[in-house]
Design an enzyme around this catalytic site. Sequence first.
Site, short mmCIF file in Angstrom:
data_model
loop_
_atom_site.label_atom_id
_atom_site.label_comp_id
_atom_site.label_asym_id
_atom_site.label_seq_id
_atom_site.Cartn_x
_atom_site.Cartn_y
_atom_site.Cartn_z
CB ALA A 12 1.60 0.58 6.71
CG ASN A 38 8.29 -1.88 0.51
OD1 ASN A 38 7.69 -1.92 1.59
ND2 ASN A 38 8.93 -0.80 0.09
NE ARG A 63 4.05 6.85 1.61
CZ ARG A 63 4.19 5.58 1.99
NH1 ARG A 63 4.45 4.64 1.10
NH2 ARG A 63 4.08 5.26 3.26
CG HIS A 97 11.02 -1.98 4.79
ND1 HIS A 97 9.67 -2.00 4.62
CD2 HIS A 97 11.34 -3.09 5.50
CE1 HIS A 97 9.17 -3.07 5.22
NE2 HIS A 97 10.16 -3.75 5.76
CD GLU A 101 10.82 -7.12 6.26
OE1 GLU A 101 11.35 -8.12 6.81
OE2 GLU A 101 10.28 -6.20 6.90
NE ARG A 155 9.92 6.81 8.17
CZ ARG A 155 9.01 6.52 7.24
NH1 ARG A 155 9.20 5.46 6.42
NH2 ARG A 155 7.94 7.26 7.08
CE1 TYR A 207 8.90 5.17 2.46
CE2 TYR A 207 7.46 7.09 2.57
CZ TYR A 207 7.89 5.88 3.09
OH TYR A 207 7.33 5.39 4.23
N PRO A 259 0.79 -1.22 0.00
CG PRO A 259 -0.12 -1.12 2.13
CD PRO A 259 0.52 -2.06 1.17
CG ASN A 260 -0.26 4.29 1.29
OD1 ASN A 260 -1.25 4.76 0.75
ND2 ASN A 260 -0.30 3.76 2.51
C1 DQA Z 1 8.13 1.29 3.75
C2 DQA Z 1 8.18 1.62 5.25
C3 DQA Z 1 6.84 1.42 5.90
O1 DQA Z 1 6.91 1.73 7.28
C4 DQA Z 1 5.82 2.34 5.27
O2 DQA Z 1 4.54 2.14 5.83
C5 DQA Z 1 5.78 2.22 3.78
C6 DQA Z 1 7.02 2.06 3.04
C7 DQA Z 1 9.46 1.61 3.05
O3 DQA Z 1 9.61 1.18 1.91
O4 DQA Z 1 10.30 2.30 3.61
O5 DQA Z 1 4.73 2.34 3.17
O6 DQA Z 1 7.89 -0.10 3.62
#
Ligand code: DQA
Length: 282
Positions: free
Chosen positions: A75, A72, A17, A98, A96, A105, A22, A9-10
């Site tokens: 959240a 990835n 964003r 990120h 995994e 953070r 990011y 998500p996102n």
């Molecule tokens: C993320 C880190 C997560 O905490 C966050 O909710 C994301 C992106 C990252 O790629 O740094 O959506 O996975």
Amino acid sequence: MRIVIINGPNLNLIGTRSPEIYGTTTLDELDALCHGWGVEAECVIETYQSNHEGDIIDRLHAARGADGVIINPGAFTHYSYAIRDAIDAIGLPTVEVHISNVRDREPWRRVSVVSDVCVSTIFGRGIPGYRDAIRHLTARAAWPVETIAYGPDSDNVGDLRIPRGESPHPVAVLLHGGHWRDTAARDLLDPAAVDLTRRGWATWNIEFARVGSGGGFRSTTADVAQAIGSLSDFAEGHELDLSNVVVIGHGSGGHLALLAAVGKSEVPISAIVALAPIGDLE
Ligand code: DQA
């Protein structure tokens, strides 16, 4: 090799964003980069993004038959046991990733419920973290690897690769660089480990406490010494030649190699190779 890359998500909004966290690369650009890194690594990349937990789970199930997964989970990382179980259920080597440094953070981002079913977690390296994940999966496929714990902490592990051919095998201990920080990990030396193993060296590519994961001058150097000393625990079973142990470090790992050579070592060190080390720190 076929690798499925799943973004949660996102992540469709990267580029705009929180660019200070990011960066400015968009999801389309990220997908294009991943396909290019796939070509370099001689593997086929499939990319997928969804904002919906169930769709991500379905895509994980559909990945069965592929050789590896990079995910990835956004959240969902921090609380989706359903995604964790799906990763576990399909049984594929999964990395995994990120983009941001989730350990630096909000405290809730330090928690990952998926890490324990993943072969590696890469964080805080920005977009190149996906490239490193592709490299890690291809390195795992290139040569069998046994991950062995040399101490009680989660960082007290190393990857042992055993060469073909005559034994006992000379040993190369590998110490990765990365300014002693926890965003850098032993996957950075995967290509070196595979290459040296192909050339007849047993490789012991170790992890150790780093700044951000309990590391510091004392604990980091103590971990390295313990990891080298632990070779004697499994030398016999793996036919290692402990009279021929070379410690190779890159960058700050080169610095650690120098320190290992001047420190007390339970296993004698025959030689060190320090690539671009920092040689003059006390
Ligand atoms: C993320 C880190 C997560 O905490 C966050 O909710 C994301 C992106 C990252 O790629 O740094 O959506 O996975």
